[in-house]
Design a protein around this motif. Structure first.
Motif, PDB file in Angstrom:
ATOM      1  N   GLY A   1       0.847  -1.183   0.000  1.00  0.00           N
ATOM      2  CA  GLY A   1       0.000   0.000   0.000  1.00  0.00           C
ATOM      3  C   GLY A   1       0.882   1.233   0.000  1.00  0.00           C
ATOM      4  N   LYS A   2       0.615   2.172  -0.876  1.00  0.00           N
ATOM      5  CA  LYS A   2       1.525   3.306  -1.061  1.00  0.00           C
ATOM      6  C   LYS A   2       0.834   4.624  -0.742  1.00  0.00           C
ATOM      7  CE  LYS A   2       3.872   0.824  -4.823  1.00  0.00           C
ATOM      8  NZ  LYS A   2       2.883  -0.310  -4.828  1.00  0.00           N
ATOM      9  N   LEU A   3       1.560   5.479  -0.043  1.00  0.00           N
ATOM     10  CA  LEU A   3       1.059   6.787   0.354  1.00  0.00           C
ATOM     11  C   LEU A   3       2.099   7.841  -0.021  1.00  0.00           C
ATOM     12  CD1 LEU A   3      -1.558   7.567   1.966  1.00  0.00           C
ATOM     13  CD2 LEU A   3      -0.088   7.750   3.980  1.00  0.00           C
ATOM     14  N   ILE A   4       1.715   8.814  -0.844  1.00  0.00           N
ATOM     15  CA  ILE A   4       2.573   9.963  -1.148  1.00  0.00           C
ATOM     16  C   ILE A   4       2.100  11.112  -0.266  1.00  0.00           C
ATOM     17  CG2 ILE A   4       3.329  11.601  -2.907  1.00  0.00           C
ATOM     18  CD1 ILE A   4       2.647   9.458  -5.009  1.00  0.00           C
ATOM     19  N   VAL A   5       3.026  11.703   0.495  1.00  0.00           N
ATOM     20  CA  VAL A   5       2.650  12.782   1.410  1.00  0.00           C
ATOM     21  C   VAL A   5       3.480  14.024   1.103  1.00  0.00           C
ATOM     22  CG1 VAL A   5       1.818  11.286   3.251  1.00  0.00           C
ATOM     23  CG2 VAL A   5       4.223  11.888   3.184  1.00  0.00           C
ATOM     24  N   THR A   6       2.817  15.169   1.064  1.00  0.00           N
ATOM     25  CA  THR A   6       3.502  16.415   0.727  1.00  0.00           C
ATOM     26  C   THR A   6       2.774  17.608   1.313  1.00  0.00           C
ATOM     27  OG1 THR A   6       4.302  17.793  -1.111  1.00  0.00           O
ATOM     28  CG2 THR A   6       2.210  16.657  -1.439  1.00  0.00           C
ATOM     29  N   ASP A   7       3.508  18.662   1.599  1.00  0.00           N
ATOM     30  CA  ASP A   7       2.882  19.954   1.851  1.00  0.00           C
ATOM     31  C   ASP A   7       2.269  20.447   0.543  1.00  0.00           C
ATOM     32  OD1 ASP A   7       4.056  19.747   4.344  1.00  0.00           O
ATOM     33  OD2 ASP A   7       5.097  21.661   4.247  1.00  0.00           O
ATOM     34  N   GLY A   8       1.213  21.240   0.641  1.00  0.00           N
ATOM     35  CA  GLY A   8       0.679  21.885  -0.549  1.00  0.00           C
ATOM     36  C   GLY A   8       1.478  23.129  -0.882  1.00  0.00           C
TER      37      GLY A   8
END
Length: 404
Positions: free
Chosen positions: A160-167
């Motif tokens: 399961g993959k999650l990409i996390v970033t500030d906007g």
């Protein structure tokens, strides 16, 4: 035997001792121009928010004295969640006690065998949230889609993959490459989480954030955010599919085991949302000030790239010089933020300036004059005659296209 209390001082403490400058934990000077505050829309002192907070306190008290799941849910919380879901174009929303806790809750999604892919410039709360999860953590170079693609391609296909970033990144003011992130998420079967702490309320025609700015409604799978910036209050939010919001509501420890957002904060946030939705000219005013600051500072010889937003990073370089510049500005009556390692990489210290909608034109002039005078004294910029041939390019800001 080692004593755990025998800690070495962090680098910035040594640098403060050497320079005699201490820019942190300082009491704000009442006569200074506040140019280092995240209250972009100037709502923290708006009489309407103060009245709403006062009324809610009189009705519900100063605290819920318990978690949301037990005794801490008020009609204010439920109304705020419903309003936020509609405003952000999501099925459901959940409000948390702080924005930091909202991002800590993201880690709940990461189980054994899962993988998280995090931008290296993400806010500390997103970093900590990912670390709290049980999955494998990968960091991709800031905004580098090619690096992210290689990491995604190398991950286990069944993870399961999650990409996390500030906007909108809080230190250098640039935006995440949302179109490319969405394309990679779709290609590799990942979910995309965006922290909209600094862009919700500021970017987009309606102020709903970075996805609206890029014209990509529904591009973000899970939004996090805070009420301590554009909303002039305190608290956090998570918004996305109803089944995931419900999962976090019953599974995320930062939600389950924290006292609920105070009545005053919830009421203030609701009133701020009213203002965000009905007074778009406030956002335009912030961008007017930001454009003037960017271009005025660049004309002086300072660098503010890569920002295209009201976060105006004035790049200094060495930490000690940055601390001295901060002190000079402070003495000139302008309160800014000195940003040094570990908030930014070594050798990339900066002064962070953030305008507010409530700043006057005269206050913006005062900020620019302070940078000109202090910069000349410290040898950071040339005098007017010496910089006559200085080349600089006006910045093109990510201005909201207002709808009314």
């Amino acid at each position: 035997m080692a004593d755990i209390f025998d800690k070495k001082p962090i680098a910035v403490i040594g640098e403060m001792a050497e320079t005699g400058v201490s820019p942190y934990y300082r009491t704000a000077e009442p006569n200074a121009v506040m140019a280092g505050c995240n209250d972009y829309l100037g709502l923290a002192t708006d009489p309407r928010l103060i009245d709403a907070a006062t009324t809610a306190t009189a009705r519900y008290g100063t605290s819920c004295s318990g978690s949301r799941i037990l005794n801490g849910t008020l009609p204010l919380h439920e109304e705020l969640e419903a309003r936020l879901a509609a405003f952000l174009g999501c099925e459901a929303a959940l409000v948390t006690t702080t924005g930091f806790q909202a991002n800590l809750a993201v880690g709940t999604l990461l189980g054994p065998g899962d993988a998280a892919f995090s931008d290296m410039a993400n806010h500390a709360s997103l970093v900590d949230g990912v670390q709290l999860g049980q999955g494998t953590r990968f960091r991709y170079r800031h905004g580098d889609l090619a690096h992210l693609r290689r990491l995604l391609a190398a991950a286990a296909p069944d993870a399961g993959k999650l990409i996390v970033t500030d906007g909108m990144f809080s230190m250098e003011g640039d935006l995440c490459p949302l179109p490319g992130l969405r394309e990679l998420a779709d290609r590799y079967g990942a979910r995309l989480v965006v922290d909209g702490a600094h862009d919700i309320g500021l970017l987009g025609a309606r102020g709903s954030g970075v996805a609206e700015h890029f014209g990509m409604p529904g591009a973000v799978d899970l939004l996090s955010g805070t009420f301590s910036k554009c909303f002039g209050s305190l608290g956090g939010l998570l918004a996305g599919p109803a089944r995931i919001v419900e999962y976090l509501r019953y599974s995320a420890r930062p939600v389950l085991f924290s006292a609920a957002m105070s009545p005053a904060s919830a009421a203030a946030a609701l009133t701020a949302l009213d203002i965000i939705e009905t007074e778009p000219a406030r956002r335009e005013r912030v961008f007017d000030h930001a454009e003037r600051l960017h271009n005025g500072l660049r004309a002086l010889g300072f660098a503010t790239a890569p920002s295209i937003t009201p976060v105006v990073p004035v790049h200094i370089g060495r930490s000690r010089l940055c601390l001295r510049m901060w002190q000079a500005l402070h003495d000139a009556g302008v309160h800014t933020n000195a940003v040094v390692t570990p908030a930014v990489p070594r050798g990339r210290a900066l002064i962070r300036v953030t305008p507010q909608a409530t700043h006057t034109d005269e206050q913006i002039t005062r900020i620019l004059d302070a940078f000109a005078g202090c910069g000349r004294r410290l040898g950071l910029v040339a005098g007017r005659a010496e910089r006559a041939e200085h080349d600089w390019t006006p910045v093109a800001l990510a201005r909201p296209k207002l709808t009314g």
